[in-house]
Motif scaffolding. Sequence first.
Motif, mmCIF file in Angstrom:
data_model
loop_
_atom_site.group_PDB
_atom_site.id
_atom_site.type_symbol
_atom_site.label_atom_id
_atom_site.label_comp_id
_atom_site.label_asym_id
_atom_site.label_seq_id
_atom_site.Cartn_x
_atom_site.Cartn_y
_atom_site.Cartn_z
ATOM 1 N N GLY A 38 0.817 -1.208 0.000
ATOM 2 C CA GLY A 38 0.000 0.000 0.000
ATOM 3 C C GLY A 38 0.849 1.256 0.000
ATOM 4 N N THR A 39 0.149 2.399 -0.016
ATOM 5 C CA THR A 39 0.820 3.703 -0.092
ATOM 6 C C THR A 39 0.553 4.502 1.178
ATOM 7 O OG1 THR A 39 0.587 3.730 -2.492
ATOM 8 C CG2 THR A 39 0.935 5.856 -1.424
ATOM 9 N N LEU A 40 1.616 5.108 1.691
ATOM 10 C CA LEU A 40 1.518 5.907 2.906
ATOM 11 C C LEU A 40 1.602 7.385 2.532
ATOM 12 C CD1 LEU A 40 1.580 5.808 6.063
ATOM 13 C CD2 LEU A 40 4.076 5.764 5.881
ATOM 14 N N GLY A 41 0.615 8.160 2.967
ATOM 15 C CA GLY A 41 0.647 9.610 2.776
ATOM 16 C C GLY A 41 1.254 10.252 4.014
ATOM 17 N N VAL B 273 -1.846 11.597 8.714
ATOM 18 C CA VAL B 273 -1.211 10.434 8.086
ATOM 19 C C VAL B 273 -2.308 9.667 7.371
ATOM 20 C CG1 VAL B 273 -0.036 8.249 8.533
ATOM 21 C CG2 VAL B 273 0.579 10.283 9.858
ATOM 22 N N THR B 274 -2.074 9.337 6.103
ATOM 23 C CA THR B 274 -3.101 8.610 5.347
ATOM 24 C C THR B 274 -2.502 7.333 4.763
ATOM 25 O OG1 THR B 274 -2.617 9.924 3.385
ATOM 26 C CG2 THR B 274 -4.441 10.672 4.759
ATOM 27 N N PHE B 275 -3.397 6.382 4.441
ATOM 28 C CA PHE B 275 -2.943 5.078 3.948
ATOM 29 C C PHE B 275 -3.957 4.577 2.924
ATOM 30 C CE2 PHE B 275 -3.083 0.333 4.616
ATOM 31 C CZ PHE B 275 -1.899 0.065 3.935
ATOM 32 N N ARG C 68 -8.790 1.703 -3.679
ATOM 33 C CA ARG C 68 -8.594 3.101 -4.070
ATOM 34 C C ARG C 68 -9.013 4.044 -2.956
ATOM 35 N NH1 ARG C 68 -7.198 4.365 -8.975
ATOM 36 N NH2 ARG C 68 -6.967 2.674 -10.478
ATOM 37 N N GLU C 69 -9.321 3.441 -1.783
ATOM 38 C CA GLU C 69 -9.811 4.281 -0.687
ATOM 39 C C GLU C 69 -8.689 4.659 0.273
ATOM 40 O OE1 GLU C 69 -12.842 1.488 0.154
ATOM 41 O OE2 GLU C 69 -13.239 2.012 -1.942
ATOM 42 N N TRP C 70 -8.560 5.960 0.462
ATOM 43 C CA TRP C 70 -7.579 6.464 1.422
ATOM 44 C C TRP C 70 -8.239 6.547 2.790
ATOM 45 C CZ3 TRP C 70 -2.476 7.575 0.558
ATOM 46 C CH2 TRP C 70 -2.056 7.557 -0.776
#
Length: 368
Positions: free
Chosen positions: A262-265, A276-278, A284-286
Amino acid sequence: METVKIGIVGCGNISAAYFRTVRAFPVLEAVACADMLPERAQARAEEYGVPKACTMEELLADPEIQIVVNLTTPQSHTPVNLAALEAGKHVYTEKPLAVAREDGAQVIAMAEAKGLRVGCAPGTFLGGGLQTCRKLIDDGVIGRPVAASAFMMSHGHESWHPDPAYYYKLGAGPMFDMGPYYLTALTTLLGPVARMAGMAGIQIGERTITSQPKYGEKIVVETPDHVTGVMEFASGAIGTIITTFATWPSTLPRIEIYGTEGTLGVPDPNTLGGPVTFCKAGTREWQEIPLTHGHFDRVNMWGIGVVDMAYAILEDRPHRATGRQAFHVLDLMNGFLETSAQSAYYTPVSSMERPAPLPTDLPEDALD
Ligand SMILES: NC(=O)c1ccc[n+]([C@@H]2O[C@H](COP(=O)([O-])OP(=O)(O)OC[C@H]3O[C@@H](n4cnc5c(N)ncnc54)[C@H](O)[C@@H]3O)[C@@H](O)[C@H]2O)c1
């Protein structure tokens, strides 16, 4: 409670945030402050109840002072740091560690020879936002980090800063001014860089000041105002960075870390908090991730790295905002500009260990 006594050199703009940190954390005791403009030291001493406003020489001669906190402008960082080490004091300096790589190396070498500590801003990675990101990565939530991006997009400071010319001179520009926040965050999360290259240019060579009191004055830009870079971390992750004073607003994220799961904001590394977002792999849901750590931004506590250094001295453990990491960041910043001129990759001469994470259950006014 046992305290660590500090002396602050440089009583300008950012010093207020450090004095507020001293007020908030009983482990620190400010016993003296100095500035080449004595009235500035006097004003801060009165405002924050510091017993002594004096010259830097008097401050360094005070046997009580253990840490000299260097809040002077970048060109003064090295002479002040060397003088403090020479006087047998630990130093904690504002960013960047130095302007030239050789100067940073000299400071680190002198400290190590004398068994003294060097700490360097930014300490924002000690805030709840970046500590939460660190924990998510260490806990394997994003899987194996494969890539990272960091974007500091702006049009520069001539529209608001009262005296913005220095931002466009050697030792400043977007990389030396803001790079320390982004590169300290990236190396705290991913470790040291093993190979890198940059491309940089002066894209808007003349600026017109639109702030007061210098409205209408021109600035000749002398250092690249747009710096891009690629980095191969020792871990194998590949990073991309842009720092610029040459673009109008952008929707690029500040920092993202891309993992196999996954992607870490990552939040703005120039702050101590979130969000902090993931986004989990395959979706496709943050989601916003609640912070796992306190964030110390009640009063914009810029001096949090000094607090950690004070506890480290009392507990005889390593401090977290290290000179070694700051030297690695300095090495990279110079590397981006040099490789752009040389059309070559650069292997950093420096390396670092990731600073130890903070515990999750700290009280409001303590750090250990
Ligand atoms: N202002 C900010 O928002 C901010 C934020 C983060 C970091 N910083 C960093 O903090 C440092 C200081 O920035 P600032 O905005 O407070 O600058 P400033 O110009 O407002 O203050 C610097 C002070 O240091 C004094 N000084 C300079 N050289 C000295 C020397 N050799 N001996 C004694 N005093 C000396 C100056 O007289 C001045 O009062 C810089 O390294 C900057 O990168 C600033």
